[in-house]
Design a protein around this motif. Structure first.
Motif, PDB file in Angstrom:
ATOM      1  N   MET A   4       0.846  -1.176   0.000  1.00  0.00           N
ATOM      2  CA  MET A   4       0.000   0.000   0.000  1.00  0.00           C
ATOM      3  C   MET A   4       0.892   1.240   0.000  1.00  0.00           C
ATOM      4  O   MET A   4       1.816   1.348   0.785  1.00  0.00           O
ATOM      5  CB  MET A   4      -0.896  -0.006   1.241  1.00  0.00           C
ATOM      6  N   LYS A   5       0.590   2.152  -0.899  1.00  0.00           N
ATOM      7  CA  LYS A   5       1.295   3.428  -0.957  1.00  0.00           C
ATOM      8  C   LYS A   5       0.432   4.493  -0.292  1.00  0.00           C
ATOM      9  O   LYS A   5      -0.747   4.265  -0.038  1.00  0.00           O
ATOM     10  CB  LYS A   5       1.551   3.820  -2.417  1.00  0.00           C
ATOM     11  N   ASN A   6       1.053   5.638  -0.019  1.00  0.00           N
ATOM     12  CA  ASN A   6       0.266   6.724   0.555  1.00  0.00           C
ATOM     13  C   ASN A   6       0.825   8.072   0.127  1.00  0.00           C
ATOM     14  O   ASN A   6       1.943   8.158  -0.386  1.00  0.00           O
ATOM     15  CB  ASN A   6       0.210   6.608   2.084  1.00  0.00           C
ATOM     16  N   THR A   7       0.024   9.102   0.345  1.00  0.00           N
ATOM     17  CA  THR A   7       0.408  10.464  -0.037  1.00  0.00           C
ATOM     18  C   THR A   7       0.572  11.364   1.192  1.00  0.00           C
ATOM     19  O   THR A   7       0.431  12.582   1.094  1.00  0.00           O
ATOM     20  CB  THR A   7      -0.647  11.076  -0.987  1.00  0.00           C
ATOM     21  N   ILE A   8       0.886  10.764   2.327  1.00  0.00           N
ATOM     22  CA  ILE A   8       0.988  11.543   3.564  1.00  0.00           C
ATOM     23  C   ILE A   8       2.025  12.648   3.437  1.00  0.00           C
ATOM     24  O   ILE A   8       1.767  13.799   3.818  1.00  0.00           O
ATOM     25  CB  ILE A   8       1.299  10.636   4.773  1.00  0.00           C
ATOM     26  N   LYS A   9       3.195  12.332   2.895  1.00  0.00           N
ATOM     27  CA  LYS A   9       4.255  13.335   2.783  1.00  0.00           C
ATOM     28  C   LYS A   9       3.799  14.518   1.923  1.00  0.00           C
ATOM     29  O   LYS A   9       4.034  15.676   2.258  1.00  0.00           O
ATOM     30  CB  LYS A   9       5.511  12.695   2.202  1.00  0.00           C
ATOM     31  N   VAL A  10       3.128  14.222   0.827  1.00  0.00           N
ATOM     32  CA  VAL A  10       2.614  15.267  -0.064  1.00  0.00           C
ATOM     33  C   VAL A  10       1.562  16.097   0.658  1.00  0.00           C
ATOM     34  O   VAL A  10       1.583  17.336   0.605  1.00  0.00           O
ATOM     35  CB  VAL A  10       2.024  14.648  -1.357  1.00  0.00           C
ATOM     36  N   GLN A  11       0.656  15.418   1.341  1.00  0.00           N
ATOM     37  CA  GLN A  11      -0.401  16.127   2.072  1.00  0.00           C
ATOM     38  C   GLN A  11       0.185  17.009   3.169  1.00  0.00           C
ATOM     39  O   GLN A  11      -0.285  18.135   3.393  1.00  0.00           O
ATOM     40  CB  GLN A  11      -1.404  15.136   2.673  1.00  0.00           C
ATOM     41  N   ARG A  12       1.228  16.528   3.832  1.00  0.00           N
ATOM     42  CA  ARG A  12       1.886  17.350   4.858  1.00  0.00           C
ATOM     43  C   ARG A  12       2.513  18.590   4.240  1.00  0.00           C
ATOM     44  O   ARG A  12       2.443  19.683   4.809  1.00  0.00           O
ATOM     45  CB  ARG A  12       2.992  16.556   5.569  1.00  0.00           C
ATOM     46  N   ALA A  13       3.138  18.419   3.068  1.00  0.00           N
ATOM     47  CA  ALA A  13       3.774  19.547   2.387  1.00  0.00           C
ATOM     48  C   ALA A  13       2.731  20.601   2.006  1.00  0.00           C
ATOM     49  O   ALA A  13       2.973  21.802   2.149  1.00  0.00           O
ATOM     50  CB  ALA A  13       4.526  19.063   1.158  1.00  0.00           C
ATOM     51  N   ILE A  14       1.583  20.156   1.548  1.00  0.00           N
ATOM     52  CA  ILE A  14       0.516  21.084   1.174  1.00  0.00           C
ATOM     53  C   ILE A  14       0.073  21.900   2.391  1.00  0.00           C
ATOM     54  O   ILE A  14      -0.146  23.106   2.301  1.00  0.00           O
ATOM     55  CB  ILE A  14      -0.678  20.317   0.551  1.00  0.00           C
ATOM     56  N   LYS A  15      -0.040  21.235   3.547  1.00  0.00           N
ATOM     57  CA  LYS A  15      -0.456  21.928   4.777  1.00  0.00           C
ATOM     58  C   LYS A  15       0.716  22.574   5.503  1.00  0.00           C
ATOM     59  O   LYS A  15       0.514  23.266   6.503  1.00  0.00           O
ATOM     60  CB  LYS A  15      -1.159  20.949   5.722  1.00  0.00           C
ATOM     61  N   ASN A  16       1.928  22.301   5.005  1.00  0.00           N
ATOM     62  CA  ASN A  16       3.146  22.863   5.600  1.00  0.00           C
ATOM     63  C   ASN A  16       3.282  22.503   7.078  1.00  0.00           C
ATOM     64  O   ASN A  16       3.468  23.361   7.948  1.00  0.00           O
ATOM     65  CB  ASN A  16       3.199  24.381   5.402  1.00  0.00           C
ATOM     66  N   ILE A  17       3.156  21.192   7.377  1.00  0.00           N
ATOM     67  CA  ILE A  17       3.342  20.720   8.749  1.00  0.00           C
ATOM     68  C   ILE A  17       4.424  19.636   8.766  1.00  0.00           C
ATOM     69  O   ILE A  17       4.658  18.954   7.771  1.00  0.00           O
ATOM     70  CB  ILE A  17       2.035  20.179   9.375  1.00  0.00           C
ATOM     71  N   THR A  18       5.055  19.482   9.904  1.00  0.00           N
ATOM     72  CA  THR A  18       6.109  18.488  10.068  1.00  0.00           C
ATOM     73  C   THR A  18       5.515  17.135  10.464  1.00  0.00           C
ATOM     74  O   THR A  18       4.341  17.044  10.853  1.00  0.00           O
ATOM     75  CB  THR A  18       7.097  18.914  11.164  1.00  0.00           C
ATOM     76  N   GLN A  19       6.356  16.107  10.402  1.00  0.00           N
ATOM     77  CA  GLN A  19       5.930  14.796  10.889  1.00  0.00           C
ATOM     78  C   GLN A  19       5.542  14.890  12.359  1.00  0.00           C
ATOM     79  O   GLN A  19       4.551  14.300  12.781  1.00  0.00           O
ATOM     80  CB  GLN A  19       7.061  13.770  10.723  1.00  0.00           C
ATOM     81  N   GLU A  20       6.322  15.625  13.127  1.00  0.00           N
ATOM     82  CA  GLU A  20       6.065  15.778  14.559  1.00  0.00           C
ATOM     83  C   GLU A  20       4.707  16.425  14.815  1.00  0.00           C
ATOM     84  O   GLU A  20       3.937  15.974  15.679  1.00  0.00           O
ATOM     85  CB  GLU A  20       7.174  16.621  15.199  1.00  0.00           C
ATOM     86  N   GLU A  21       4.389  17.466  14.055  1.00  0.00           N
ATOM     87  CA  GLU A  21       3.099  18.144  14.230  1.00  0.00           C
ATOM     88  C   GLU A  21       1.938  17.220  13.895  1.00  0.00           C
ATOM     89  O   GLU A  21       0.951  17.155  14.638  1.00  0.00           O
ATOM     90  CB  GLU A  21       3.048  19.407  13.360  1.00  0.00           C
ATOM     91  N   LEU A  22       2.048  16.495  12.784  1.00  0.00           N
ATOM     92  CA  LEU A  22       0.983  15.558  12.417  1.00  0.00           C
ATOM     93  C   LEU A  22       0.849  14.471  13.469  1.00  0.00           C
ATOM     94  O   LEU A  22      -0.267  14.102  13.849  1.00  0.00           O
ATOM     95  CB  LEU A  22       1.254  14.947  11.036  1.00  0.00           C
ATOM     96  N   ALA A  23       1.970  13.967  13.944  1.00  0.00           N
ATOM     97  CA  ALA A  23       1.951  12.915  14.961  1.00  0.00           C
ATOM     98  C   ALA A  23       1.192  13.374  16.209  1.00  0.00           C
ATOM     99  O   ALA A  23       0.358  12.629  16.748  1.00  0.00           O
ATOM    100  CB  ALA A  23       3.376  12.519  15.322  1.00  0.00           C
ATOM    101  N   LYS A  24       1.447  14.591  16.660  1.00  0.00           N
ATOM    102  CA  LYS A  24       0.754  15.112  17.846  1.00  0.00           C
ATOM    103  C   LYS A  24      -0.734  15.268  17.593  1.00  0.00           C
ATOM    104  O   LYS A  24      -1.555  14.945  18.459  1.00  0.00           O
ATOM    105  CB  LYS A  24       1.354  16.454  18.259  1.00  0.00           C
ATOM    106  N   ILE A  25      -1.094  15.722  16.406  1.00  0.00           N
ATOM    107  CA  ILE A  25      -2.505  15.938  16.075  1.00  0.00           C
ATOM    108  C   ILE A  25      -3.292  14.640  16.105  1.00  0.00           C
ATOM    109  O   ILE A  25      -4.425  14.597  16.589  1.00  0.00           O
ATOM    110  CB  ILE A  25      -2.634  16.621  14.685  1.00  0.00           C
ATOM    111  N   ILE A  26      -2.691  13.552  15.604  1.00  0.00           N
ATOM    112  CA  ILE A  26      -3.423  12.283  15.541  1.00  0.00           C
ATOM    113  C   ILE A  26      -3.007  11.289  16.626  1.00  0.00           C
ATOM    114  O   ILE A  26      -3.393  10.127  16.593  1.00  0.00           O
ATOM    115  CB  ILE A  26      -3.341  11.640  14.133  1.00  0.00           C
ATOM    116  N   SER A  27      -2.192  11.763  17.573  1.00  0.00           N
ATOM    117  CA  SER A  27      -1.813  10.980  18.765  1.00  0.00           C
ATOM    118  C   SER A  27      -1.020   9.711  18.463  1.00  0.00           C
ATOM    119  O   SER A  27      -1.354   8.623  18.941  1.00  0.00           O
ATOM    120  CB  SER A  27      -3.062  10.629  19.592  1.00  0.00           C
ATOM    121  N   VAL A  28       0.014   9.859  17.642  1.00  0.00           N
ATOM    122  CA  VAL A  28       0.973   8.777  17.398  1.00  0.00           C
ATOM    123  C   VAL A  28       2.375   9.369  17.511  1.00  0.00           C
ATOM    124  O   VAL A  28       2.539  10.574  17.668  1.00  0.00           O
ATOM    125  CB  VAL A  28       0.785   8.102  16.010  1.00  0.00           C
ATOM    126  N   SER A  29       3.385   8.520  17.393  1.00  0.00           N
ATOM    127  CA  SER A  29       4.755   9.019  17.450  1.00  0.00           C
ATOM    128  C   SER A  29       5.191   9.528  16.070  1.00  0.00           C
ATOM    129  O   SER A  29       4.618   9.141  15.048  1.00  0.00           O
ATOM    130  CB  SER A  29       5.715   7.910  17.901  1.00  0.00           C
TER     131      SER A  29
END
Length: 66
Positions: free
Chosen positions: A1-26
């Motif tokens: 399975m592929k995903n577009t998470i990195k692209v979606q993060r770039a569009i919203k201009n957020i880091t992995q850390e920020e996304l992780a905190k928002i959805i409660s994962v590391s």
């Protein structure tokens, strides 16, 4: 399975850390998903899709071999 998470993060201009905190994962979980080394649970996939305002199928793409 592929995903577009990195692209979606770039569009919203957020880091992995920020996304992780928002959805409660590391941050490592986000990193593993982006590298296609970890397939998220249904709940996690839905949280990610909801955050980005996209259908799950636009974030996660099932491949032939899956």
């Amino acid at each position: 399975m592929k995903n577009t998470i990195k692209v979606q993060r770039a569009i919203k201009n957020i880091t992995q850390e920020e996304l992780a905190k928002i959805i409660s994962v590391s941050r490592q979980t986000i990193n593993a998903m982006e590298k296609n080394k970890y397939a998220p649970s249904t709940v996690l996939a839905l949280k990610i899709a909801r955050y980005f305002g996209k259908p799950v199928e636009e974030i996660f793409i099932l491949e032939e071999e899956d």
